[in-house]
Write an enzyme that holds these catalytic residues in place. Structure first.
Site, PDB file in Angstrom:
ATOM      1  N   ARG A 195      16.994  43.650  54.776  1.00 38.59           N
ATOM      2  CA  ARG A 195      18.124  44.066  53.940  1.00 38.59           C
ATOM      3  C   ARG A 195      19.252  44.635  54.794  1.00 38.59           C
ATOM      4  O   ARG A 195      20.423  44.568  54.424  1.00 38.59           O
ATOM      5  CB  ARG A 195      17.641  45.050  52.861  1.00 38.59           C
ATOM      6  CG  ARG A 195      16.992  46.291  53.379  1.00 38.59           C
ATOM      7  CD  ARG A 195      16.126  46.988  52.332  1.00 38.59           C
ATOM      8  NE  ARG A 195      14.841  46.305  52.138  1.00 38.59           N
ATOM      9  CZ  ARG A 195      13.917  46.691  51.278  1.00 38.59           C
ATOM     10  NH1 ARG A 195      14.104  47.748  50.499  1.00 38.59           N
ATOM     11  NH2 ARG A 195      12.786  46.035  51.164  1.00 38.59           N
ATOM     12  N   LYS A 204       4.144  47.289  62.149  1.00 35.35           N
ATOM     13  CA  LYS A 204       3.210  46.639  61.214  1.00 35.35           C
ATOM     14  C   LYS A 204       1.795  46.685  61.783  1.00 35.35           C
ATOM     15  O   LYS A 204       1.623  46.726  63.001  1.00 35.35           O
ATOM     16  CB  LYS A 204       3.595  45.164  61.056  1.00 35.35           C
ATOM     17  CG  LYS A 204       4.836  44.916  60.215  1.00 35.35           C
ATOM     18  CD  LYS A 204       5.086  43.423  60.084  1.00 35.35           C
ATOM     19  CE  LYS A 204       6.320  43.136  59.235  1.00 35.35           C
ATOM     20  NZ  LYS A 204       6.198  43.545  57.833  1.00 35.35           N
TER      21      LYS A 204
HETATM   22  N1  BES Z   1       9.369  40.507  56.686  1.00 36.78           N
HETATM   23  C1  BES Z   1       8.870  41.505  55.854  1.00 36.78           C
HETATM   24  C2  BES Z   1       8.434  40.988  54.488  1.00 36.78           C
HETATM   25  C3  BES Z   1       7.317  39.986  54.480  1.00 36.78           C
HETATM   26  C4  BES Z   1       6.035  40.388  54.209  1.00 36.78           C
HETATM   27  C5  BES Z   1       7.567  38.646  54.664  1.00 36.78           C
HETATM   28  C6  BES Z   1       5.018  39.469  54.172  1.00 36.78           C
HETATM   29  C7  BES Z   1       6.544  37.731  54.625  1.00 36.78           C
HETATM   30  C8  BES Z   1       5.276  38.135  54.363  1.00 36.78           C
HETATM   31  C9  BES Z   1       9.901  42.604  55.613  1.00 36.78           C
HETATM   32  O1  BES Z   1      10.790  42.798  56.645  1.00 36.78           O
HETATM   33  C10 BES Z   1       9.149  43.866  55.393  1.00 36.78           C
HETATM   34  O2  BES Z   1       8.426  44.253  56.260  1.00 36.78           O
HETATM   35  N2  BES Z   1       9.307  44.468  54.229  1.00 36.78           N
HETATM   36  C11 BES Z   1       8.620  45.664  53.905  1.00 36.78           C
HETATM   37  C12 BES Z   1       9.563  46.536  53.129  1.00 36.78           C
HETATM   38  C13 BES Z   1       9.044  47.920  52.883  1.00 36.78           C
HETATM   39  C14 BES Z   1       8.941  48.677  54.182  1.00 36.78           C
HETATM   40  C15 BES Z   1       9.973  48.614  51.936  1.00 36.78           C
HETATM   41  C16 BES Z   1       7.401  45.303  53.057  1.00 36.78           C
HETATM   42  O3  BES Z   1       7.473  44.375  52.265  1.00 36.78           O
HETATM   43  O4  BES Z   1       6.370  45.948  53.231  1.00 36.78           O
HETATM   44 ZN    ZN Z   2      10.049  44.104  58.141  1.00 37.10          ZN
END
Ligand code: BES
Ligand code: ZN
Ligand code: ZN
Length: 501
Positions: free
Chosen positions: A354, A280
């Protein structure tokens, strides 16, 4: 916070702070319309003490508006606080919950440690008392755990004042609301903990402690046990971390509960999400300590269940792990075999929630769950779709969802149902494996997450709550602190209770 119910007359009540709610009786909706504030209390003593400010128009009884009077005439209380609920027609349990939180936060800011709240007796007594208790206990929470200059200003005692005729209903509501909100605060406390203090192992220990204090069974599985169970999806997320994962399993089996249904509660417990190799960006990454908010919500709901004892069996599975980049971490393109046997192409290691839930949901079924609910901070996309007012909800079963939706009136939480029917399935098709962990396009990201989870629940009625946009509040509100919200605890509890005998 100690809570008690009193039936003493308001005028002779000795208190640091007496709180009385007020509504605006004016039905005129024009902007400049004169407000007609009226106090809601079982006798007229408080209204008399406040008569002057009410006629002067200083206080309009708008939602969460406050007005403080010192040494109120004719009352034994040292201070009288009026808190608005807004227009009379719209004033219900949700407004009361917030207004009680506003009163508590007002008291905390002034260093007042005990207060009495007059129960309005024009609405349903038990649900009003419950909402007030919830608002007050939730309002007492603050997230400044590790500040050296922390001023612990938590409230010592709350007295709810009701008339003798309403004593039993008010006491029942007060007890229930206190338990539910304390359980939600337990979840908030866990969510607020930083990743270095709350590793998967420590989360397991906290769950064990809560379970032993509340008469629940709790087991925490180690990596070896998860390997034996062939939890390839869950373990793939954990393999890049120096901290071992923990699979937390709690069971509640009350005497006299029927063999079925067995409610399966599954939570995403990612104690820190860096994104893994699909790292990230640095901005806001510190927030990813709250990526275990779904798991914490399940633990909070279990605490409330253990204390309020609905007659229905419940199993809870929290999948706790970090998601870290490392020489051993999984790579984009890796293929993993989930416990169910399905093969997964990992396109993006940041879509890890997931993966852990795939095995958590499947495992809950093998333990006997006949209804499933999961909560997860699963996607950023759900915030794009719904903003920060309603959380996302998905289901493969209208009946289960209807039960969930009916509970929202009591929980006061907002969820909005999004689709997850099979027409969306093409998005998660992979050419090398059964499915892939991200959508083929950027569109409908929250739905793609739900479609992935749906692969692991089969025909079992299931609800997926995507709470990513509501689990953390960036700025404080008059009724609640900034930081972890503990969203979903109340709605999950209501849903479980709706299946009780
Ligand atoms: N933990 C994150 C989602 C999240 C984002 C929670 C902001 C709280 C605040 C999750 O694991 C994630 O990173 N999801 C990705 C999925 C994508 C790579 C398909 C996302 O939402 O960008
Ligand atoms: Zn994530
Ligand atoms: Zn995550």
């Amino acid at each position: 916070m100690k809570t008690e119910l009193l039936t003493s007359p308001i005028d002779s009540l000795q208190s640091e702070l007496l709180v009385v709610f007020a509504v605006n009786k004016s039905e005129n909706t024009e902007k400049d319309a004169k407000a007609e504030p009226a106090l809601l209390a079982s006798d007229g003593a408080a209204a008399k003490a406040a008569a002057d400010v009410l006629t002067l128009g200083d206080f309009k009884a708008e939602a969460n508006e406050t007005l403080l009077l010192h040494a109120p005439a004719g009352l034994a209380a040292k201070r009288l606080l009026l808190v608005g609920l807004g227009k009379e027609k719209k004033a219900g349990a949700n407004e009361l919950r917030k207004a009680a939180g506003t009163a508590v936060r007002f008291a905390k800011a002034k260093g007042i440690r005990s207060l009495a709240i007059a129960l309005p007796e024009n609405l349903d007594i038990a649900s009003s008392a419950r909402a007030i208790a919830e608002g007050a206990v939730l309002g007492d929470y603050d997230s400044d755990t590790y500040r050296s200059d922390r001023k612990d200003r938590s409230i010592d005692s709350l007295s709810l004042i009701a008339s003798a005729a309403n004593k039993d209903a008010a006491a029942a509501g007060l007890n229930e609301g206190t338990i539910i909100a304390e359980s939600q605060n337990f979840a908030r406390f866990l969510i607020n903990e930083p990743g270095n203090y709350l590793t998967p192992t420590i989360l397991g220990e906290r769950a064990k402690k809560m379970a032993s204090e509340n008469g629940l069974k709790c087991e925490v599985y180690s990596t070896e046990k998860m390997q034996e169970l062939k939890m390839g999806a869950f373990l793939s997320v954990a393999q890049g971390s120096a901290e071992p994962p923990a699979l937390i399993v709690l069971t509640y089996e009350p005497e006299g509960a029927p063999a079925e249904p067995v409610m399966g509660l599954v939570g995403k417990g990612v104690t820190f999400d860096t994104g893994g190799i699909s790292l990230k960006p640095a901005d806001n990454m510190e927030k990813m300590k709250y990526d275990m908010a779904g798991g914490a919500a399940m633990l909070g709901a279990m605490q409330a269940i253990a204390q309020l004892k609905p007659k229905v069996k419940v199993i809870c599975v929290v999948c706790a792990t970090e998601n870290m980049p490392d020489g051993k971490a999984q790579k984009p393109g890796d293929v993993q075999i989930a416990m169910s046997g399905k093969s997964i192409e990992v396109i993006n290691t940041d879509a890890e929630g997931r993966l852990v839930l795939a095995d958590g949901l499947h495992y809950a079924k093998t333990l006997g769950a006949t209804r499933l609910i999961n909560a997860a901070t699963l996607t950023g996309a759900v915030a794009i779709a719904l903003g920060q007012i309603s959380a996302g909800a998905f289901s493969n079963d209208d009946e289960a969802y209807e039960k969930f939706a009916s509970g929202l009136a009591a929980s006061g939480e907002r969820f909005w149902r999004l689709p997850c029917d099979d027409e969306y399935r093409d998005q998660i098709k992979s050419s090398i494996a059964d499915i892939q962990n991200t959508g083929l396009t950027r569109y409908g990201g929250a739905i793609n997450g739900a479609m992935f989870l749906k692969e692991f629940v089969g025909d079992t009625p299931w609800i997926h709550l995507d709470i990513a946009a509501l689990a953390w509040l960036d700025s404080e509100k008059p009724w609640t602190a900034k930081g972890p919200t503990g969203v979903a605890v109340r709605s999950i509890f209501e849903w479980v209770r709706s299946y009780a005998e």
